[in-house]
Design a protein around this motif. Structure first.
Motif, PDB file in Angstrom:
ATOM      1  N   GLU A   7       0.827  -1.210   0.000  1.00  0.00           N
ATOM      2  CA  GLU A   7       0.000   0.000   0.000  1.00  0.00           C
ATOM      3  C   GLU A   7       0.859   1.257   0.000  1.00  0.00           C
ATOM      4  OE1 GLU A   7      -0.509  -2.616   1.879  1.00  0.00           O
ATOM      5  OE2 GLU A   7      -2.550  -3.288   1.385  1.00  0.00           O
ATOM      6  N   GLN A   8       1.933   1.253   0.790  1.00  0.00           N
ATOM      7  CA  GLN A   8       2.822   2.417   0.822  1.00  0.00           C
ATOM      8  C   GLN A   8       3.523   2.609  -0.520  1.00  0.00           C
ATOM      9  OE1 GLN A   8       4.809   0.905   4.459  1.00  0.00           O
ATOM     10  NE2 GLN A   8       4.666   2.993   5.234  1.00  0.00           N
TER      11      GLN A   8
ATOM     12  N   SER B 171       2.381   1.649  -3.383  1.00  0.00           N
ATOM     13  CA  SER B 171       1.366   2.047  -4.362  1.00  0.00           C
ATOM     14  C   SER B 171       1.050   3.533  -4.255  1.00  0.00           C
ATOM     15  CB  SER B 171       0.085   1.230  -4.145  1.00  0.00           C
ATOM     16  OG  SER B 171       0.329  -0.156  -4.324  1.00  0.00           O
ATOM     17  N   ARG B 172       1.014   4.040  -3.043  1.00  0.00           N
ATOM     18  CA  ARG B 172       0.697   5.463  -2.865  1.00  0.00           C
ATOM     19  C   ARG B 172       1.832   6.346  -3.356  1.00  0.00           C
ATOM     20  NH1 ARG B 172      -2.161   4.413   2.974  1.00  0.00           N
ATOM     21  NH2 ARG B 172      -4.108   3.544   2.107  1.00  0.00           N
TER      22      ARG B 172
ATOM     23  N   GLU C 119       1.202   6.499  -7.006  1.00  0.00           N
ATOM     24  CA  GLU C 119       0.065   7.394  -7.179  1.00  0.00           C
ATOM     25  C   GLU C 119       0.507   8.853  -7.073  1.00  0.00           C
ATOM     26  OE1 GLU C 119      -4.424   7.485  -5.324  1.00  0.00           O
ATOM     27  OE2 GLU C 119      -2.747   7.470  -3.913  1.00  0.00           O
ATOM     28  N   SER C 120       1.369   9.152  -6.106  1.00  0.00           N
ATOM     29  CA  SER C 120       1.870  10.525  -5.924  1.00  0.00           C
ATOM     30  C   SER C 120       2.663  10.987  -7.140  1.00  0.00           C
ATOM     31  CB  SER C 120       2.751  10.603  -4.671  1.00  0.00           C
ATOM     32  OG  SER C 120       2.002  10.338  -3.501  1.00  0.00           O
TER      33      SER C 120
ATOM     34  N   CYS D 267      -4.619   2.676  -3.181  1.00  0.00           N
ATOM     35  CA  CYS D 267      -4.541   4.061  -3.672  1.00  0.00           C
ATOM     36  C   CYS D 267      -5.797   4.797  -3.206  1.00  0.00           C
ATOM     37  CB  CYS D 267      -4.444   4.084  -5.195  1.00  0.00           C
ATOM     38  SG  CYS D 267      -2.915   3.333  -5.825  1.00  0.00           S
ATOM     39  N   ASP D 268      -5.608   5.882  -2.472  1.00  0.00           N
ATOM     40  CA  ASP D 268      -6.779   6.540  -1.871  1.00  0.00           C
ATOM     41  C   ASP D 268      -7.211   7.795  -2.613  1.00  0.00           C
ATOM     42  OD1 ASP D 268      -4.505   7.893  -1.160  1.00  0.00           O
ATOM     43  OD2 ASP D 268      -4.950   7.981   0.984  1.00  0.00           O
ATOM     44  N   LEU D 269      -6.418   8.264  -3.572  1.00  0.00           N
ATOM     45  CA  LEU D 269      -6.811   9.447  -4.339  1.00  0.00           C
ATOM     46  C   LEU D 269      -7.363   9.074  -5.715  1.00  0.00           C
ATOM     47  CD1 LEU D 269      -3.863  11.868  -3.440  1.00  0.00           C
ATOM     48  CD2 LEU D 269      -6.156  11.782  -2.440  1.00  0.00           C
TER      49      LEU D 269
ATOM     50  N   LYS E  51      -8.646   5.664  -6.933  1.00  0.00           N
ATOM     51  CA  LYS E  51      -8.904   4.262  -6.599  1.00  0.00           C
ATOM     52  C   LYS E  51      -8.886   3.363  -7.831  1.00  0.00           C
ATOM     53  CE  LYS E  51     -11.569   5.420  -2.447  1.00  0.00           C
ATOM     54  NZ  LYS E  51     -10.472   5.061  -1.536  1.00  0.00           N
TER      55      LYS E  51
ATOM     56  N   ASP F 143      -5.992   0.829  -8.433  1.00  0.00           N
ATOM     57  CA  ASP F 143      -5.873  -0.447  -7.723  1.00  0.00           C
ATOM     58  C   ASP F 143      -6.009  -1.622  -8.681  1.00  0.00           C
ATOM     59  OD1 ASP F 143      -5.522   0.904  -5.399  1.00  0.00           O
ATOM     60  OD2 ASP F 143      -7.471   0.435  -4.517  1.00  0.00           O
TER      61      ASP F 143
END
Length: 362
Positions: free
Chosen positions: A51-52, A54-55, A58-59, A110-112, A114, A117
């Protein structure tokens, strides 16, 4: 006032750096060509979760700021990563996982955005793949002309207080920053940590401590207790750092031949005498609990100080002369609250030493 300015100006001149922006695509290529080294000795690979990782991807896609990384320029011109491993290894794993011998990174959490994913690098449209490759990260290069101890201090400052590295890992990596002398000293620590008799004696060290290189720290702690009690001022971490730094700076002479002989003799003796229960608390003749550092200091150095006088005495008698005093009120007053003081350190060592000397005089 001018004097302090001159001192600072001189220090500035002792470390040379260059900052530049390097694209992630170029970083992948440099690593593949062995022109950028990711040295696992510096940081354990992949403490980040998927998750880290992946973010981070994403960033990059969202063009959010990415913290700078630090590399050191070797004499050959090859760059070696000393800070930023999690970020760089995550991007390499996403773009070209085979060079790290890892499975492809599948984005998740990914929270921004999604919709990212479940996707791998090749699942992204070409434009987004090129966005990742062409995005750059500010890279600070510590030039090879920099003084070795300044490189050491910089690495230590970069990593102290962070969550990535444990104290002994920082010492390991920092020593390597000094160059051949640092590598030699830390290789000695690692070699002693694998000595069969030492391994047997510290069997009661917990697995989480072993995972944090606690066995290597115990080797350093024995050496510091034996050779540098005068440097102990309350913080064990600072004490061990200070002792190692003085060796690396040659303020303290370290006789590798003598230290090897003393270490091997002592831990072979303790392994044969006490075995796996060498450094634990006792209830009667029964060992209890895990390895107790204060007991470790007292028993190793207390025994080392008189080893030549007791080594031919009966093993059972020697074992009892260690087991009995660690259960006394006198010993406990040196290991309880406020034990991290020079006088209490010397007190617990002397308690073991004096008890063993009683055998000599009997």
């Amino acid at each position: 006032m001018a004097e302090i300015e001159e001192i600072i100006d001189q220090k500035i001149g002792e470390v040379r750096t260059e900052s530049l922006d390097i694209s992630f695509g170029e970083i992948v290529n440099l690593h593949s060509a062995k022109e950028l080294i990711i040295q696992p000795e510096y940081q354990r690979l992949f403490r980040w979760s998927d998750e880290q990782k992946s973010r981070l991807i994403e960033s990059i896609l969202l063009e959010l700021p990415i913290p700078q990384i630090f590399v050191i320029e070797k004499e050959s011109g090859v760059l070696e990563l000393i800070d930023g491993l999690q970020r760089i290894s995550s991007v390499i794993q996403f773009i070209n996982p085979s060079v790290l011998n890892l499975e492809p990174l599948v984005l998740q959490g990914c929270d921004l955005v999604k919709d990212l994913d479940g996707r791998k690098f090749e699942d992204l449209p070409l434009r987004l793949r090129l966005t990742i490759k062409r995005s750059s990260v500010r890279t600070v290069v510590i030039k090879r002309q920099s003084k070795s101890f300044l490189r050491y201090a910089m690495f230590k400052r970069l990593n102290t207080g962070g969550a990535n590295l444990d104290p002994q890992e920082i010492r390991n990596c920092s020593a390597r920053m000094v160059g051949e002398d640092g590598i030699r000293f830390y290789s000695f620590i690692q070699e002693k940590a694998t000595h069969p008799a030492f391994v047997n004696c510290i069997e009661t060290l917990s697995q989480p401590e072993k995972d944090k290189k606690g066995d290597e720290e115990l080797v350093l702690r024995f050496l510091a207790t034996k050779n540098a009690q005068n440097l102990f001022k309350g913080s064990v971490q600072d004490w061990l750092d200070n002792y190692m730094e003085k060796i690396l700076l040659k303020d303290i002479n370290f006789d590798y031949h003598l230290e090897t002989e003393q270490f091997n003799r002592l831990f072979t003796f303790l392994s044969n005498t006490l075995g796996e229960g060498a450094f634990v608390k006792y209830r009667g003749n029964d060992p209890i609990g895990g390895l107790a550092p204060a007991y470790y200091e007292a028993i190793t150095v207390g025994t080392c100080n008189v080893l030549e006088r007791i080594r031919n005495l009966p093993i059972d008698a020697i074992k009892q002369k260690i087991i009995d005093p660690v259960q006394t009120e006198e010993f406990r007053k040196y290991t309880g609250s406020g034990a991290n003081k020079q006088d209490k350190l010397r007190g617990r060592i002397n308690t073991i030493e004096n008890a063993l000397l009683e055998l000599v005089n009997e």
